[in-house]
Write an enzyme that holds these catalytic residues in place. Structure first.
Site, PDB file in Angstrom:
ATOM      1  N   HIS A   1      -4.270  -8.382   6.816  1.00  0.00           N
ATOM      2  CA  HIS A   1      -4.632  -7.120   6.162  1.00  0.00           C
ATOM      3  C   HIS A   1      -5.294  -7.423   4.810  1.00  0.00           C
ATOM      4  O   HIS A   1      -5.379  -8.585   4.419  1.00  0.00           O
ATOM      5  CB  HIS A   1      -3.351  -6.285   6.005  1.00  0.00           C
ATOM      6  CG  HIS A   1      -3.579  -4.852   5.683  1.00  0.00           C
ATOM      7  ND1 HIS A   1      -4.626  -4.113   6.164  1.00  0.00           N
ATOM      8  CD2 HIS A   1      -2.864  -3.990   4.914  1.00  0.00           C
ATOM      9  CE1 HIS A   1      -4.549  -2.882   5.706  1.00  0.00           C
ATOM     10  NE2 HIS A   1      -3.492  -2.772   4.934  1.00  0.00           N
TER      11      HIS A   1
ATOM     12  N   ASP B   1      -0.011  -2.778   9.206  1.00  0.00           N
ATOM     13  CA  ASP B   1      -1.454  -2.626   9.049  1.00  0.00           C
ATOM     14  C   ASP B   1      -2.060  -4.006   9.269  1.00  0.00           C
ATOM     15  O   ASP B   1      -1.693  -4.962   8.600  1.00  0.00           O
ATOM     16  CB  ASP B   1      -1.803  -2.168   7.622  1.00  0.00           C
ATOM     17  CG  ASP B   1      -1.413  -0.722   7.371  1.00  0.00           C
ATOM     18  OD1 ASP B   1      -0.691  -0.156   8.208  1.00  0.00           O
ATOM     19  OD2 ASP B   1      -1.829  -0.171   6.334  1.00  0.00           O
TER      20      ASP B   1
ATOM     21  N   ASP C   1       0.993   4.156   1.164  1.00  0.00           N
ATOM     22  CA  ASP C   1       1.369   4.925   2.357  1.00  0.00           C
ATOM     23  C   ASP C   1       2.531   4.287   3.112  1.00  0.00           C
ATOM     24  O   ASP C   1       3.008   4.833   4.107  1.00  0.00           O
ATOM     25  CB  ASP C   1       0.153   5.129   3.288  1.00  0.00           C
ATOM     26  CG  ASP C   1      -0.528   3.828   3.702  1.00  0.00           C
ATOM     27  OD1 ASP C   1      -0.632   2.917   2.866  1.00  0.00           O
ATOM     28  OD2 ASP C   1      -0.955   3.728   4.873  1.00  0.00           O
ATOM     29  N   HIS C   2       2.997   3.125   2.613  1.00  0.00           N
ATOM     30  CA  HIS C   2       4.128   2.455   3.273  1.00  0.00           C
ATOM     31  C   HIS C   2       5.383   2.408   2.417  1.00  0.00           C
ATOM     32  O   HIS C   2       6.430   1.976   2.882  1.00  0.00           O
ATOM     33  CB  HIS C   2       3.720   1.045   3.709  1.00  0.00           C
ATOM     34  CG  HIS C   2       2.630   1.073   4.741  1.00  0.00           C
ATOM     35  ND1 HIS C   2       2.865   0.913   6.086  1.00  0.00           N
ATOM     36  CD2 HIS C   2       1.296   1.328   4.613  1.00  0.00           C
ATOM     37  CE1 HIS C   2       1.714   1.044   6.747  1.00  0.00           C
ATOM     38  NE2 HIS C   2       0.753   1.296   5.880  1.00  0.00           N
TER      39      HIS C   2
ATOM     40  N   HIS D   1      -0.879   5.036  12.950  1.00  0.00           N
ATOM     41  CA  HIS D   1      -1.539   4.761  11.678  1.00  0.00           C
ATOM     42  C   HIS D   1      -3.008   5.195  11.754  1.00  0.00           C
ATOM     43  O   HIS D   1      -3.933   4.451  11.432  1.00  0.00           O
ATOM     44  CB  HIS D   1      -1.428   3.269  11.305  1.00  0.00           C
ATOM     45  CG  HIS D   1      -1.763   2.978   9.872  1.00  0.00           C
ATOM     46  ND1 HIS D   1      -3.042   2.696   9.448  1.00  0.00           N
ATOM     47  CD2 HIS D   1      -1.018   2.943   8.752  1.00  0.00           C
ATOM     48  CE1 HIS D   1      -3.057   2.491   8.152  1.00  0.00           C
ATOM     49  NE2 HIS D   1      -1.836   2.628   7.697  1.00  0.00           N
TER      50      HIS D   1
ATOM     51  N   HIS E   1       0.869  -1.178   0.000  1.00  0.00           N
ATOM     52  CA  HIS E   1       0.000   0.000   0.000  1.00  0.00           C
ATOM     53  C   HIS E   1       0.907   1.229   0.000  1.00  0.00           C
ATOM     54  O   HIS E   1       1.904   1.284   0.730  1.00  0.00           O
ATOM     55  CB  HIS E   1      -0.924   0.010   1.227  1.00  0.00           C
ATOM     56  CG  HIS E   1      -2.108  -0.914   1.071  1.00  0.00           C
ATOM     57  ND1 HIS E   1      -2.784  -1.454   2.144  1.00  0.00           N
ATOM     58  CD2 HIS E   1      -2.725  -1.374  -0.054  1.00  0.00           C
ATOM     59  CE1 HIS E   1      -3.786  -2.220   1.691  1.00  0.00           C
ATOM     60  NE2 HIS E   1      -3.763  -2.186   0.370  1.00  0.00           N
TER      61      HIS E   1
HETATM   62 ZN   LIG Z   1      -1.319   1.851   5.778  1.00  0.00          ZN
HETATM   63 ZN   LIG Z   2      -2.307  -1.116   4.250  1.00  0.00          ZN
END
Ligand SMILES: [Zn+2]
Ligand SMILES: [Zn+2]
Length: 318
Positions: free
Chosen positions: A156, A226, A83-84, A284, A81
């Protein structure tokens, strides 16, 4: 004890007992919001500096919080993802511009290699050594004299791994009074920390157990990336010094947490409590929350020793 002896004994004990310092560079989930950046963490183990995830803007945060990221030789990307990992390309490029020559070890899902190669058309000044995270696998990523790093699957919406960082402390701790009392020569101090007996000139054996205390337990930091609330994580994080567990939502949004495979603050605290960790960090956060006080308050009702982290937050374990 004269000052010299004291200094040497202190130094030997310190040397054998590495510390661990965690700095949060980004604590938000999904996107930057309310001044909070997406996920990036720096784990400084003294001799080694590790980076965990690298969301967009992480380089800005490194500068802001004076992190010398050229020291990073190991980068761990939990999942694909954005955002990572959206900050990783920029950071790699900067490393090349700064003429980095050291090998960089990158622990990540296999597809990240292609993404990096497409984006960085030019050859880098340094080699990236890839270590791919295998879907659903528990894996030992590093196991050296001083450190051990484990990847473990979490729960996740896409394939995601958490990481367990362990600082090994196998060296015994010198007892100041005893080494002095038995007049152990300074050159032999290190041997005692390694568990070797001392033999005097007259042939008398003095056991290392008399001269030193057992090693301190290993330091452990677990990062739960996550993840939805899932008790399968507990065996991996049991008894750690610090657990980072995501807490995207507070409990009135538990339905969203379940649907999107994230957790609430209360759920993070339940994992911490059941795993008997020493300290829980949560982060997060969903950008729907302007502040994170409610997350912290909610978690503390289940697990008192909780901190809702913020960008620039830092904690050291010795
Ligand atoms: Zn995330
Ligand atoms: Zn994620």
């Amino acid at each position: 004890l004269n000052v010299d002896d004291f200094t040497i004994i202190f130094a030997v004990n310190q040397l054998e007992n590495l510390s661990m310092k965690l700095t949060i560079l980004g604590c938000n989930g999904a996107l930057p919001a309310h001044g909070r950046f997406p996920t990036c963490q720096i784990l400084d183990l003294g001799a080694e500096m590790m980076m965990i995830d690298c969301g967009e803007g992480s380089q800005i945060q490194m500068q802001k919080f004076a992190v010398r990221s050229s020291r990073v030789d190991h980068v761990f990307i939990s999942h694909m993802h954005g955002d990572h990992y959206f900050g990783l390309i920029g950071w790699l490029n900067t490393q090349a511009l700064m003429q980095r020559e050291k090998v960089l070890h990158l622990y990540c899902p296999e597809i990240l290699k292609q993404i990096i190669e497409i984006q960085l058309l030019e050859r880098l000044s340094f080699e990236i050594q890839y270590h791919f995270l295998l879907p659903n696998e528990k894996m030992v990523l590093m196991d050296t004299e001083k450190y051990k790093v484990l990847a473990f699957p979490v729960d996740h919406s896409i394939e995601t791994h958490g990481f367990l960082f362990e600082v090994k402390r196998e060296k015994r701790i010198l007892k100041k009074e005893k080494v002095q009392e038995y007049e152990i020569p300074k050159y032999y101090y290190r041997n005692i920390t390694l568990g070797k007996d001392y033999e005097t000139k007259d042939g008398e054996i003095i056991s290392y157990e008399v001269l030193s205390d057992p090693p301190k337990p290993n330091l452990k930091y677990a990062y739960c990336a996550d993840t939805a609330f899932n008790e399968n994580l507990i065996p991996y994080v049991t008894g750690v010094d610090i657990l980072f567990h995501e807490a995207t939502y507070t409990k009135e949004n538990v339905d969203k947490a379940i649907a999107r495979k994230h957790s609430t603050a209360e759920q993070a605290a339940l994992i911490a409590q059941k795993a008997g960790v020493k300290q829980l960090l949560i982060g997060h956060y969903s950008s729907k929350y302007k502040t994170t006080d409610a997350h912290e308050a909610e978690a503390k009702t289940v697990f008192e020793n909780t901190i809702a982290v913020y960008d620039g937050f830092s904690i050291e374990v010795k």
